[in-house]
Design a protein around this motif. Structure first.
Motif, PDB file in Angstrom:
ATOM      1  N   ALA A  32       0.807  -1.221   0.000  1.00 45.40           N
ATOM      2  CA  ALA A  32       0.000   0.000   0.000  1.00 45.40           C
ATOM      3  C   ALA A  32       0.837   1.266   0.000  1.00 45.40           C
ATOM      4  CB  ALA A  32      -0.936  -0.005   1.210  1.00 45.40           C
ATOM      5  N   ALA A  33       1.988   1.249   0.672  1.00 45.59           N
ATOM      6  CA  ALA A  33       2.778   2.469   0.837  1.00 45.59           C
ATOM      7  C   ALA A  33       3.879   2.632  -0.197  1.00 45.59           C
ATOM      8  CB  ALA A  33       3.395   2.506   2.238  1.00 45.59           C
ATOM      9  N   LEU A  34       4.194   1.585  -0.949  1.00 46.05           N
ATOM     10  CA  LEU A  34       5.363   1.639  -1.821  1.00 46.05           C
ATOM     11  C   LEU A  34       5.176   2.591  -2.992  1.00 46.05           C
ATOM     12  CD1 LEU A  34       7.887  -0.968  -2.571  1.00 46.05           C
ATOM     13  CD2 LEU A  34       6.832   0.063  -4.584  1.00 46.05           C
ATOM     14  N   ARG A  35       6.251   3.282  -3.341  1.00 42.53           N
ATOM     15  CA  ARG A  35       6.232   4.276  -4.416  1.00 42.53           C
ATOM     16  C   ARG A  35       7.257   3.900  -5.481  1.00 42.53           C
ATOM     17  NH1 ARG A  35       7.928   9.539  -1.756  1.00 42.53           N
ATOM     18  NH2 ARG A  35       6.602  10.628  -3.256  1.00 42.53           N
ATOM     19  N   PHE A  36       6.920   4.221  -6.702  1.00 39.93           N
ATOM     20  CA  PHE A  36       7.780   3.916  -7.847  1.00 39.93           C
ATOM     21  C   PHE A  36       7.681   5.099  -8.786  1.00 39.93           C
ATOM     22  CE2 PHE A  36       8.271   1.536 -12.002  1.00 39.93           C
ATOM     23  CZ  PHE A  36       9.603   1.198 -11.830  1.00 39.93           C
ATOM     24  N   ALA A  37       8.718   5.385  -9.544  1.00 39.15           N
ATOM     25  CA  ALA A  37       8.694   6.550 -10.425  1.00 39.15           C
ATOM     26  C   ALA A  37       9.335   6.228 -11.763  1.00 39.15           C
ATOM     27  CB  ALA A  37       9.400   7.721  -9.767  1.00 39.15           C
ATOM     28  N   PHE A  38       8.825   6.882 -12.804  1.00 37.17           N
ATOM     29  CA  PHE A  38       9.399   6.714 -14.133  1.00 37.17           C
ATOM     30  C   PHE A  38       9.139   7.971 -14.961  1.00 37.17           C
ATOM     31  CE2 PHE A  38      11.044   2.471 -15.076  1.00 37.17           C
ATOM     32  CZ  PHE A  38      11.744   2.727 -16.248  1.00 37.17           C
ATOM     33  N   SER A  39       9.891   8.104 -16.040  1.00 39.41           N
ATOM     34  CA  SER A  39       9.690   9.223 -16.960  1.00 39.41           C
ATOM     35  C   SER A  39       8.259   9.221 -17.475  1.00 39.41           C
ATOM     36  CB  SER A  39      10.656   9.100 -18.138  1.00 39.41           C
ATOM     37  OG  SER A  39      10.259   9.935 -19.207  1.00 39.41           O
ATOM     38  N   PRO A  40       7.610  10.382 -17.546  1.00 40.90           N
ATOM     39  CA  PRO A  40       6.221  10.428 -18.046  1.00 40.90           C
ATOM     40  C   PRO A  40       6.095  10.031 -19.515  1.00 40.90           C
ATOM     41  CG  PRO A  40       7.090  12.642 -17.733  1.00 40.90           C
ATOM     42  CD  PRO A  40       8.082  11.713 -17.117  1.00 40.90           C
ATOM     43  N   GLU A  41       7.203   9.988 -20.238  1.00 40.05           N
ATOM     44  CA  GLU A  41       7.171   9.569 -21.638  1.00 40.05           C
ATOM     45  C   GLU A  41       7.238   8.051 -21.789  1.00 40.05           C
ATOM     46  OE1 GLU A  41       9.316  12.143 -20.698  1.00 40.05           O
ATOM     47  OE2 GLU A  41       7.915  13.642 -21.501  1.00 40.05           O
ATOM     48  N   TYR A  42       7.603   7.368 -20.716  1.00 42.67           N
ATOM     49  CA  TYR A  42       7.873   5.933 -20.811  1.00 42.67           C
ATOM     50  C   TYR A  42       6.578   5.124 -20.818  1.00 42.67           C
ATOM     51  CZ  TYR A  42      10.281   1.487 -20.066  1.00 42.67           C
ATOM     52  OH  TYR A  42      10.763   0.216 -20.197  1.00 42.67           O
ATOM     53  N   ARG A  43       6.566   4.080 -21.613  1.00 43.10           N
ATOM     54  CA  ARG A  43       5.429   3.155 -21.633  1.00 43.10           C
ATOM     55  C   ARG A  43       5.945   1.734 -21.380  1.00 43.10           C
ATOM     56  NH1 ARG A  43       2.137   4.171 -25.601  1.00 43.10           N
ATOM     57  NH2 ARG A  43       3.111   6.057 -26.415  1.00 43.10           N
ATOM     58  N   SER A  44       5.145   0.956 -20.688  1.00 48.90           N
ATOM     59  CA  SER A  44       5.528  -0.420 -20.368  1.00 48.90           C
ATOM     60  C   SER A  44       4.282  -1.297 -20.398  1.00 48.90           C
ATOM     61  CB  SER A  44       6.184  -0.474 -18.979  1.00 48.90           C
ATOM     62  OG  SER A  44       6.432  -1.813 -18.595  1.00 48.90           O
ATOM     63  N   GLY A  45       4.485  -2.565 -20.650  1.00 48.94           N
ATOM     64  CA  GLY A  45       3.380  -3.509 -20.714  1.00 48.94           C
ATOM     65  C   GLY A  45       2.703  -3.762 -19.384  1.00 48.94           C
ATOM     66  N   ASP A  46       3.238  -3.196 -18.302  1.00 46.72           N
ATOM     67  CA  ASP A  46       2.550  -3.314 -17.002  1.00 46.72           C
ATOM     68  C   ASP A  46       2.237  -1.941 -16.400  1.00 46.72           C
ATOM     69  OD1 ASP A  46       5.236  -2.773 -16.453  1.00 46.72           O
ATOM     70  OD2 ASP A  46       5.280  -4.005 -14.634  1.00 46.72           O
ATOM     71  N   PHE A  47       2.203  -0.896 -17.245  1.00 46.11           N
ATOM     72  CA  PHE A  47       1.808   0.445 -16.802  1.00 46.11           C
ATOM     73  C   PHE A  47       0.390   0.741 -17.288  1.00 46.11           C
ATOM     74  CE2 PHE A  47       6.161   2.828 -16.455  1.00 46.11           C
ATOM     75  CZ  PHE A  47       6.615   1.859 -15.566  1.00 46.11           C
ATOM     76  N   GLY A  48      -0.492   1.139 -16.382  1.00 45.73           N
ATOM     77  CA  GLY A  48      -1.848   1.559 -16.714  1.00 45.73           C
ATOM     78  C   GLY A  48      -2.241   2.721 -15.835  1.00 45.73           C
ATOM     79  N   PHE A  49      -3.549   2.857 -15.562  1.00 45.91           N
ATOM     80  CA  PHE A  49      -3.974   3.960 -14.702  1.00 45.91           C
ATOM     81  C   PHE A  49      -5.406   3.771 -14.247  1.00 45.91           C
ATOM     82  CE2 PHE A  49      -5.223   5.191 -18.928  1.00 45.91           C
ATOM     83  CZ  PHE A  49      -6.325   6.019 -18.818  1.00 45.91           C
ATOM     84  N   ARG A  50      -5.764   4.556 -13.263  1.00 47.53           N
ATOM     85  CA  ARG A  50      -7.107   4.644 -12.699  1.00 47.53           C
ATOM     86  C   ARG A  50      -7.457   6.124 -12.673  1.00 47.53           C
ATOM     87  NH1 ARG A  50      -9.348   0.835  -8.856  1.00 47.53           N
ATOM     88  NH2 ARG A  50      -7.316  -0.155  -9.076  1.00 47.53           N
ATOM     89  N   ILE A  51      -8.735   6.448 -12.741  1.00 45.74           N
ATOM     90  CA  ILE A  51      -9.141   7.843 -12.884  1.00 45.74           C
ATOM     91  C   ILE A  51      -9.842   8.348 -11.621  1.00 45.74           C
ATOM     92  CG2 ILE A  51     -11.480   7.660 -13.818  1.00 45.74           C
ATOM     93  CD1 ILE A  51      -8.616   9.531 -15.553  1.00 45.74           C
ATOM     94  N   VAL A  52      -9.782   9.663 -11.429  1.00 46.61           N
ATOM     95  CA  VAL A  52     -10.465  10.333 -10.315  1.00 46.61           C
ATOM     96  C   VAL A  52     -11.398  11.393 -10.867  1.00 46.61           C
ATOM     97  CG1 VAL A  52      -9.985  12.180  -8.611  1.00 46.61           C
ATOM     98  CG2 VAL A  52      -8.937   9.950  -8.324  1.00 46.61           C
ATOM     99  N   ARG A  53     -12.519  11.623 -10.190  1.00 45.44           N
ATOM    100  CA  ARG A  53     -13.377  12.768 -10.523  1.00 45.44           C
ATOM    101  C   ARG A  53     -13.508  13.672  -9.326  1.00 45.44           C
ATOM    102  NH1 ARG A  53     -18.607  14.887 -10.775  1.00 45.44           N
ATOM    103  NH2 ARG A  53     -20.001  13.095 -10.604  1.00 45.44           N
ATOM    104  N   THR A  54     -13.289  14.951  -9.531  1.00 49.23           N
ATOM    105  CA  THR A  54     -13.444  15.949  -8.488  1.00 49.23           C
ATOM    106  C   THR A  54     -14.926  16.121  -8.175  1.00 49.23           C
ATOM    107  OG1 THR A  54     -11.450  17.095  -9.244  1.00 49.23           O
ATOM    108  CG2 THR A  54     -12.974  18.340  -7.858  1.00 49.23           C
ATOM    109  N   LEU A  55     -15.269  16.180  -6.884  1.00 48.35           N
ATOM    110  CA  LEU A  55     -16.663  16.333  -6.475  1.00 48.35           C
ATOM    111  C   LEU A  55     -16.947  17.697  -5.862  1.00 48.35           C
ATOM    112  CD1 LEU A  55     -17.332  12.822  -4.882  1.00 48.35           C
ATOM    113  CD2 LEU A  55     -17.911  13.611  -7.167  1.00 48.35           C
ATOM    114  N   ASP A  56     -15.962  18.354  -5.293  1.00 49.15           N
ATOM    115  CA  ASP A  56     -16.171  19.674  -4.667  1.00 49.15           C
ATOM    116  C   ASP A  56     -15.557  20.771  -5.516  1.00 49.15           C
ATOM    117  OD1 ASP A  56     -17.512  18.644  -2.450  1.00 49.15           O
ATOM    118  OD2 ASP A  56     -15.624  18.149  -1.471  1.00 49.15           O
TER     119      ASP A  56
END
Length: 247
Positions: free
Chosen positions: A223-247
Motif C-alpha cells: 500500500a505504501a510503496l512508491r515507484f517513479a518513471f519518466s512520463p514519456e515511458y510506456r511499459s506492458g505493465d503500466f496503466g492507470f485509474r481515474i479520479v473525478r473531483t466532487l467539490d
C-alpha cells in the motif's frame, strides 16, 4: 448482541461511503469517497521513499472502481488502445500507456461528461487504497488474495477478479502500475498535507506510479510503496485509474 449491532453499523458506514455511479454509458464506474484524514507512508521503508509518515486530510472525491479497461479506452478515445489485449480482451486493463496519454484520456472524458476527471494525486491514491485500514496491501495482508503479481499468469488479468478493499475498489494492488499526478521526490519531507498533487514548478523528470503489477514481485504491491518513471515511458505493465473531483 451489542458487538453484532456495532459491526452492522460499521458495515453500513463503509457501504454508504462507497456508493458508485457512472456519468455516461461507457464511462468508468466511480466510487464516491467521503472526506477524511489518514497517516500516509510507512516507517522502516526509507529506501522505498515512504518516510516520514505524515497526516493528510482530503476533501471528498470519486475514484475508479477498477483500472481503466481497454473497452473504456475505446469508448472515450475512439480508437484502439495501446498494448496487447491478452486473454481477457477488452476486459483487461489498458497497458503500455504513458503519463501524457493518461492525461489525454482524462481530458477527453471531462469534455464528454462536463465533469472534471484527472489522474489521482498520490495522497488520494493511498487514501483510497487503505480504505480506513492499515493493511500491507490494498485489500488485506495476503497479496495472493488482493493482487496479481509475480508474472504467474503471464500478463495483466481481467479487472475485478481479486479481493476488493473495504471500499469496494479492485486491483489497487497488482495487475498494472497506476500513474498519479505527482512528481517524484526522495521522501515526504515538504509533502502537501491537503491531498493535493506534489508537483514542481519547473516540471517533473519522473512521475509517481503506485500499486505494483502482474510482472513485479508482491513487495511492490504494498500500500505504501512508491515507484517513479519518466512520463514519456510506456511499459506492458503500466496503466492507470481515474479520479473525478466532487467539490
Amino acid at each position: 448482541m451489542i458487538e453484532i449491532l456495532l459491526m452492522m453499523a460499521l458495515m453500513w458506514v463503509v457501504n454508504a461511503e462507497a456508493s458508485s455511479f457512472r456519468d455516461c454509458a461507457g464511462c468508468p464506474e466511480m466510487v464516491e469517497l467521503t472526506a477524511g484524514s489518514f497517516q500516509m507512508g510507512a516507517a522502516g521503508q526509507r529506501a522505498a521513499m515512504t518516510e516520514p509518515v505524515h497526516s493528510v486530510a482530503l476533501p471528498r472525491f470519486a475514484i475508479g472502481k477498477y483500472e481503466i479497461t481497454r473497452k473504456e479506452w475505446k469508448a472515450v478515445m475512439g480508437g484502439g488502445p495501446p498494448g496487447k489485449a491478452g486473454a481477457c480482451g477488452d476486459a483487461c486493463p489498458v497497458t503500455s500507456v504513458n503519463w501524457h496519454e493518461a492525461q489525454v484520456f482524462a481530458e477527453r472524458l471531462s469534455a464528454r461528461t462536463g465533469k472534471k476527471y484527472r489522474l489521482p494525486t498520490e495522497a488520494e491514491w493511498e487514501y483510497a487504497c487503505r480504505a480506513g485500514e492499515q493493511r500491507d496491501f490494498c485489500g488485506g495482508d495476503d497479496p495472493g488474495k488482493a493482487a496479481w503479481y509475480g508474472n504467474t499468469e503471464g500478463g495483466a488479468q481481467k479487472v475485478g477478479l481479486k479481493q476488493p478493499n473495504a471500499w469496494g475498489l479492485y486491483d489497487m494492488s497488482g495487475n498494472v502500475w497506476e500513474w498519479t499526478q505527482d512528481c517524484k521526490h526522495a521522501d515526504y519531507n515538504g509533502a502537501p498535507a491537503d491531498g493535493s498533487a506534489w508537483v514542481d514548478a519547473g516540471g517533473c523528470g519522473s512521475r509517481i506510479l503506485r500499486g505494483g503489477s502482474w510482472l513485479s514481485g508482491s513487495q511492490y504491491s504494498r500500500a505504501a510503496l512508491r515507484f517513479a518513471f519518466s512520463p514519456e515511458y510506456r511499459s506492458g505493465d503500466f496503466g492507470f485509474r481515474i479520479v473525478r473531483t466532487l467539490d
